[in-house]
Design a protein around this motif. Structure first.
Motif, PDB file in Angstrom:
ATOM      1  N   VAL A 187       0.803  -1.318  -0.033  1.00 57.46           N
ATOM      2  CA  VAL A 187       0.015  -0.056  -0.168  1.00 57.46           C
ATOM      3  C   VAL A 187       0.832   1.332   0.026  1.00 57.46           C
ATOM      4  O   VAL A 187       0.500   2.292  -0.510  1.00 57.46           O
ATOM      5  N   ASP A 188       1.818   1.230   0.740  1.00 56.59           N
ATOM      6  CA  ASP A 188       2.834   2.418   0.630  1.00 56.59           C
ATOM      7  C   ASP A 188       3.523   2.495  -0.690  1.00 56.59           C
ATOM      8  O   ASP A 188       3.347   3.631  -1.035  1.00 56.59           O
ATOM      9  N   ALA A 189       3.751   1.389  -1.544  1.00 57.93           N
ATOM     10  CA  ALA A 189       4.190   1.478  -2.671  1.00 57.93           C
ATOM     11  C   ALA A 189       3.147   2.097  -3.734  1.00 57.93           C
ATOM     12  O   ALA A 189       3.457   3.095  -4.578  1.00 57.93           O
ATOM     13  N   THR A 191       0.641   4.166  -2.970  1.00 56.98           N
ATOM     14  CA  THR A 191       0.892   5.502  -2.518  1.00 56.98           C
ATOM     15  C   THR A 191       1.770   6.336  -3.366  1.00 56.98           C
ATOM     16  O   THR A 191       1.565   7.260  -3.905  1.00 56.98           O
ATOM     17  N   HIS A 192       3.035   5.949  -3.170  1.00 58.97           N
ATOM     18  CA  HIS A 192       4.183   6.265  -3.905  1.00 58.97           C
ATOM     19  C   HIS A 192       3.985   6.663  -5.647  1.00 58.97           C
ATOM     20  O   HIS A 192       4.293   7.723  -5.969  1.00 58.97           O
ATOM     21  N   ALA A 193       3.041   5.480  -5.959  1.00 62.12           N
ATOM     22  CA  ALA A 193       2.820   5.304  -7.559  1.00 62.12           C
ATOM     23  C   ALA A 193       1.814   6.642  -8.004  1.00 62.12           C
ATOM     24  O   ALA A 193       2.027   7.238  -8.590  1.00 62.12           O
ATOM     25  N   ALA A 256      -0.587  12.816   1.033  1.00 60.23           N
ATOM     26  CA  ALA A 256      -0.950  11.349   1.741  1.00 60.23           C
ATOM     27  C   ALA A 256       0.463  11.151   2.706  1.00 60.23           C
ATOM     28  O   ALA A 256       0.346  10.403   3.796  1.00 60.23           O
ATOM     29  N   HIS A 257       1.735  11.311   2.209  1.00 61.48           N
ATOM     30  CA  HIS A 257       2.868  11.290   2.802  1.00 61.48           C
ATOM     31  C   HIS A 257       3.050  11.980   4.144  1.00 61.48           C
ATOM     32  O   HIS A 257       3.460  12.020   5.096  1.00 61.48           O
ATOM     33  N   SER A 258       2.400  13.580   3.607  1.00 60.17           N
ATOM     34  CA  SER A 258       2.699  14.627   4.425  1.00 60.17           C
ATOM     35  C   SER A 258       1.817  14.240   5.942  1.00 60.17           C
ATOM     36  O   SER A 258       2.126  14.259   7.003  1.00 60.17           O
ATOM     37  N   PRO A 270       2.742   1.089  11.305  1.00 64.05           N
ATOM     38  CA  PRO A 270       3.555   0.771  10.013  1.00 64.05           C
ATOM     39  C   PRO A 270       3.206   2.060   8.976  1.00 64.05           C
ATOM     40  O   PRO A 270       2.204   2.510   8.789  1.00 64.05           O
ATOM     41  N   HIS A 271       4.298   2.586   8.523  1.00 71.14           N
ATOM     42  CA  HIS A 271       4.324   3.664   7.611  1.00 71.14           C
ATOM     43  C   HIS A 271       3.310   3.387   6.322  1.00 71.14           C
ATOM     44  O   HIS A 271       2.454   4.238   5.877  1.00 71.14           O
ATOM     45  N   GLY A 272       3.232   2.207   5.880  1.00 70.52           N
ATOM     46  CA  GLY A 272       2.265   2.079   4.868  1.00 70.52           C
ATOM     47  C   GLY A 272       0.865   2.105   5.035  1.00 70.52           C
ATOM     48  O   GLY A 272       0.146   2.721   4.407  1.00 70.52           O
TER      49      GLY A 272
END
Ligand SMILES: [Fe+2]
Length: 375
Positions: A187-189, A191-193, A256-258, A270-272
């Motif tokens: 899910v983190d990945a 979000t990166h995409a 979303a990362h902020s 967890p970060h993700g």
């Protein structure tokens, strides 16, 4: 003028054996206790050139600090490696990047790792990164996230010179990932995409990697949630995560990362999960600015998941993989969360993701987004 930066990428089954051909004789592996106890460090050692000497620093903490990096300098210098391998998730790989710089340039302070300083590395060693999760993308990025000793601030040390010489994506390293870790890192990945596809610095190169990453992640993760063990799917997901890494490290992450970094700084989730629970709301918020780009990404999802808008499509994907969608579901108490709102908003406002978000975001909007994930 702009650059697209990437390590050389070795991928697929048996790609660890690539290490055997590297011209090196003293190899330092930087990893964590878990990876050592799972036997993954030994698998790497087996593939090193015959006659080479190796040493393991095997105690990287979950969020490595500036002091931890500095405390390793003596050990690294005494061993004099000609190859440094970062093996693990984001923490170990980021730690390896920072140790690599402090070994090459003991005269520099870690804070001098910025794109403005010519680091002039690779006089002593080369850097290889081997991810053991499919998510962070650190193996492809030119950043190393190292916390202050009091954990109140995360320093993003960044330089194009700390991109690995080689990133090795071997499915053997991720085939036994527990489901919760596979899901949150994937899910983190994702979000990166999605964020790399809409950030202010998006570009044609990052676009291509975002699109393919969304496809590989969403087409493969649901099958792994059903316990399927196919190496093909595991490898595709692994590549998807690294492509998402290539995308955001050549564009940027956004809101979303902020929000997720802020949540993660106060609560140890967890970060993700932290970034992922905000993603559908951030998409909703950004639709007026980035709607056409979001619509393009819908077609990258499997047909049965596609909805009219991207936030609905992501929610359907979350439903299928059983992703937690609120703070309540990850054990954060509403009352305490509300009491911390000022700090949560302040931390999120400081993040670079906020500056590069396609839609301008003030404290009021930030607070509204934090409120959305209560239930
Ligand atoms: Fe992330």
């Amino acid at each position: 003028m702009w650059f697209f930066r990437s390590p050389s990428i070795i991928y697929g089954e048996d790609s660890l054996s690539f290490l055997n051909n590297l011209p090196c004789s003293r190899i330092l592996i930087i990893t964590d206790r878990n990876i050592v106890s799972m036997g993954l460090a030994q698998k790497v050692i087996k593939e090193l050139p015959e006659g080479s000497e190796s040493m393991i620093i095997g105690n990287v903490p979950v969020e490595p600090t500036m002091s931890f990096i500095r405390s390793q300098a003596k050990t690294v210098n005494e061993f004099r490696p000609d190859l440094i391998i970062g093996l693990g998730g984001g923490s170990s790989m980021d730690c390896a990047k920072a140790c690599f710089v402090s070994y090459e340039r003991p005269d520099l302070d870690l804070y001098e790792i910025t794109p403005m300083v010519n680091l002039d590395l690779r006089k002593k060693a080369k850097l290889v990164l081997i991810p053991t999760t499919s998510g962070t993308g650190s193996e492809c990025s030119w950043a190393s996230v190292i916390s202050e000793d009091d954990h109140k601030r995360k320093n993003e040390l960044a330089s194009p010179e700390i991109i690995a010489d080689y990133a090795v994506l071997d499915p053997e390293m991720v085939k036994d990932l527990p489901w919760e870790i596979r899901r949150s890192t994937a899910v983190d990945a994702l979000t990166h995409a999605v964020e790399g596809y809409t950030s202010a610095w998006k570009n044609p190169y990052s676009d291509i990697f975002s699109r393919k990453a969304v496809e590989l992640i969403t087409h493969n993760l649901p099958f792994l949630s059903k316990g399927e063990k196919g190496m093909g799917r595991i490898m595709d997901l692994h590549m998807g995560a690294s492509m998402a890494g290539l995308s955001f490290s050549n564009s940027q992450i956004t809101l979303a990362h902020s929000l997720g970094h802020s949540l993660g700084a106060l609560y140890r989730a967890p970060h993700g999960i932290c970034v992922g629970i905000f993603l559908p709301y951030v998409i909703e918020f950004n639709y007026p600015e980035s709607g056409s780009q979001y619509d393009e990404l819908i077609s990258m999802f499997p047909e049965e998941m596609r909805r009219k808008k991207l936030d609905g499509t992501v929610r359907e994907f979350y439903r299928i993989i059983g992703m937690p969608t609120s703070i309540e579901k990850i054990g954060i108490k509403k009352e305490e969360y509300l009491q911390n709102m000022e700090t949560l908003v302040s931390l999120a406002m400081e993040s670079t993701g906020t500056t590069l978000n396609p839609r301008e975001t003030g404290r009021k909007e930030m607070e509204e987004l934090f409120m959305k994930v209560i239930k």
